[in-house]
Motif scaffolding. Structure first.
Motif, mmCIF file in Angstrom:
data_model
loop_
_atom_site.group_PDB
_atom_site.id
_atom_site.type_symbol
_atom_site.label_atom_id
_atom_site.label_comp_id
_atom_site.label_asym_id
_atom_site.label_seq_id
_atom_site.Cartn_x
_atom_site.Cartn_y
_atom_site.Cartn_z
ATOM 1 N N UNK A 99 40.401 16.826 74.487
ATOM 2 C CA UNK A 99 40.103 18.193 74.903
ATOM 3 C C UNK A 99 40.363 19.192 73.789
ATOM 4 N N UNK A 100 41.418 18.893 73.007
ATOM 5 C CA UNK A 100 41.788 19.814 71.938
ATOM 6 C C UNK A 100 40.676 19.953 70.896
ATOM 7 N N UNK A 101 39.734 18.997 70.901
ATOM 8 C CA UNK A 101 38.598 19.105 69.973
ATOM 9 C C UNK A 101 37.660 20.229 70.384
ATOM 10 N N UNK A 102 37.642 20.535 71.657
ATOM 11 C CA UNK A 102 36.695 21.563 72.109
ATOM 12 C C UNK A 102 37.356 22.781 72.750
ATOM 13 N N UNK A 103 38.583 22.639 73.212
ATOM 14 C CA UNK A 103 39.148 23.735 73.997
ATOM 15 C C UNK A 103 40.609 24.002 73.684
ATOM 16 N N UNK A 104 40.993 25.234 73.905
ATOM 17 C CA UNK A 104 42.418 25.576 73.812
ATOM 18 C C UNK A 104 42.827 26.200 75.147
ATOM 19 N N UNK A 105 44.009 25.871 75.629
ATOM 20 C CA UNK A 105 44.400 26.461 76.921
ATOM 21 C C UNK A 105 44.656 27.958 76.777
ATOM 22 N N UNK A 106 44.234 28.724 77.743
ATOM 23 C CA UNK A 106 44.532 30.164 77.739
ATOM 24 C C UNK A 106 45.698 30.418 78.671
ATOM 25 N N UNK A 107 45.564 29.959 79.894
ATOM 26 C CA UNK A 107 46.689 30.085 80.829
ATOM 27 C C UNK A 107 46.941 28.740 81.496
ATOM 28 N N UNK A 108 48.184 28.511 81.813
ATOM 29 C CA UNK A 108 48.565 27.266 82.457
ATOM 30 C C UNK A 108 49.404 27.590 83.682
ATOM 31 N N UNK A 109 49.303 26.734 84.683
ATOM 32 C CA UNK A 109 50.162 26.875 85.838
ATOM 33 C C UNK A 109 50.896 25.547 85.932
ATOM 34 N N UNK A 110 52.193 25.558 85.776
ATOM 35 C CA UNK A 110 52.913 24.306 85.657
ATOM 36 C C UNK A 110 52.440 23.641 84.392
ATOM 37 N N UNK A 111 51.962 22.419 84.515
ATOM 38 C CA UNK A 111 51.488 21.725 83.322
ATOM 39 C C UNK A 111 49.967 21.611 83.298
ATOM 40 N N UNK A 112 49.292 22.323 84.218
ATOM 41 C CA UNK A 112 47.839 22.191 84.291
ATOM 42 C C UNK A 112 47.164 23.460 83.794
ATOM 43 N N UNK A 113 46.154 23.287 82.973
ATOM 44 C CA UNK A 113 45.415 24.432 82.460
ATOM 45 C C UNK A 113 44.682 25.111 83.614
ATOM 46 N N UNK A 114 44.691 26.436 83.634
ATOM 47 C CA UNK A 114 43.858 27.101 84.642
ATOM 48 C C UNK A 114 42.749 27.925 83.996
ATOM 49 N N UNK A 115 42.834 28.113 82.688
ATOM 50 C CA UNK A 115 41.649 28.592 81.987
ATOM 51 C C UNK A 115 41.743 28.083 80.556
#
Ligand code: GDP
Length: 273
Positions: free
Chosen positions: A11-27
């Motif tokens: 995933x890091x090849x295409x995306x960076x997390x903006x916000x996370x809730x717990x350990x899961x990305x939400x955007x």
């Protein structure tokens, strides 16, 4: 719930997390270098679109005489395939799940429904007709797409500030030609838009990571179209996951519209002096 290490690396090849809730990305956002002419789209602080003491309201199409509202309030449009969870998500954003379900009564499915959130910043959330339900006759499907594209083409961009394309997280963006067609339509009509993956509670984290990866790969095809924003929100209306983040994001477009209106008014006043 956690994205497995191997998938996170991919995933890091295409995306960076903006916000996370717990350990899961939400955007998540695509790296900027994949969007060559992508300007800094740091959003202004969100206007308060939701909440407040006024309840959200459904502005029925019949009350509008099938005309679109003319007050010039900023609008955020929601599009997606039938059953993607659009009514439930809109209701959850508005704080009244039944509100949007009621507007789905037979005969109203091809209309464009306007909802007034009860917050202090005036705006409309626009429920566009669901498209691509396999059980409907083709001509009706065609009418739905036409109603959506007519609205998108005709609406002044000072009013229509942004469109959200909802995609079922279980299927992802690649699974349906209609979703890609809608993205193409938004880009061709120069409507600012982004993708939201719905019903994330029904998807295991590895599958969610795959859906996100897949979605960004498809979005990369639109990277030269500056109206396609390289951000994906992951929401579950059932669990409330990602809802506040999406509300804030929507609020930033409304704030931007208010800023723009202020600037235009100031410019007009200066010219009149
Ligand atoms: P629409 O046709 O796009 O307006 O879809 P609806 O909002 O009517 O939702 C279709 C179905 O998906 C309904 O049975 C909803 O209860 C269900 N649904 C909607 N959102 C969610 C969600 O976030 N999680 C789950 N598990 N189900 C959802």
């Amino acid at each position: 719930m956690r994205f497995p290490e191997a998938l996170l690396r991919r995933l890091a090849e295409v995306a960076v997390p903006v916000t996370e809730q717990g350990t899961v990305w939400i955007s998540a956002k695509m790296p900027y270098d994949m969007f060559e002419d992508f300007q800094d789209r740091t959003r202004p602080a969100a206007a308060r679109v939701f909440g407040g003491s006024v309840r959200a309201k459904y502005v029925s199409p019949s009350a509008l005489g099938y005309e679109l509202p003319t007050e010039g309030r900023p609008e955020i449009a929601f599009a997606g395939r039938s059953n993607v969870g659009k009514s439930t998500l809109l209701g959850t954003l508005l704080g009244d799940v039944q509100l949007c379900r009621r507007s789905k009564r037979p005969g109203c499915t091809t209309t464009i429904n306007f909802f007034e959130p009860g917050g202090p910043a005036p705006s409309y959330l626009v429920d566009l007709p669901g498209f691509g339900f396999a059980e409907r006759p083709d001509d009706q499907k065609e009418n739905w797409s036409r109603a959506m594209f007519d609205y998108l083409a005709a609406r002044d961009r000072s009013v229509l500030r942004h469109a959200v394309l909802l995609v079922d997280a279980r299927r992802g963006l690649s699974a349906n030609a209609k979703d890609l067609e809608a993205l193409q339509g938004f880009s061709a009509l120069k409507v600012s838009h982004h993708v939201v993956l719905t019903k994330t509670d029904l998807v295991r984290p590895p599958d969610l990571a795959n859906a996100l990866w897949d979605t960004f790969h498809h979005l990369a095809k639109f990277r030269k179209r500056s109206t396609c924003l390289p951000i994906v929100h992951l929401v579950s209306a059932k669990q409330g996951h990602g809802i506040q983040d999406l509300r804030d994001y929507i609020g930033s477009f409304i704030a931007e519209a208010a800023d723009l209106r202020r600037k235009t008014r100031r410019r007009n006043n200066t010219m009149a002096l």
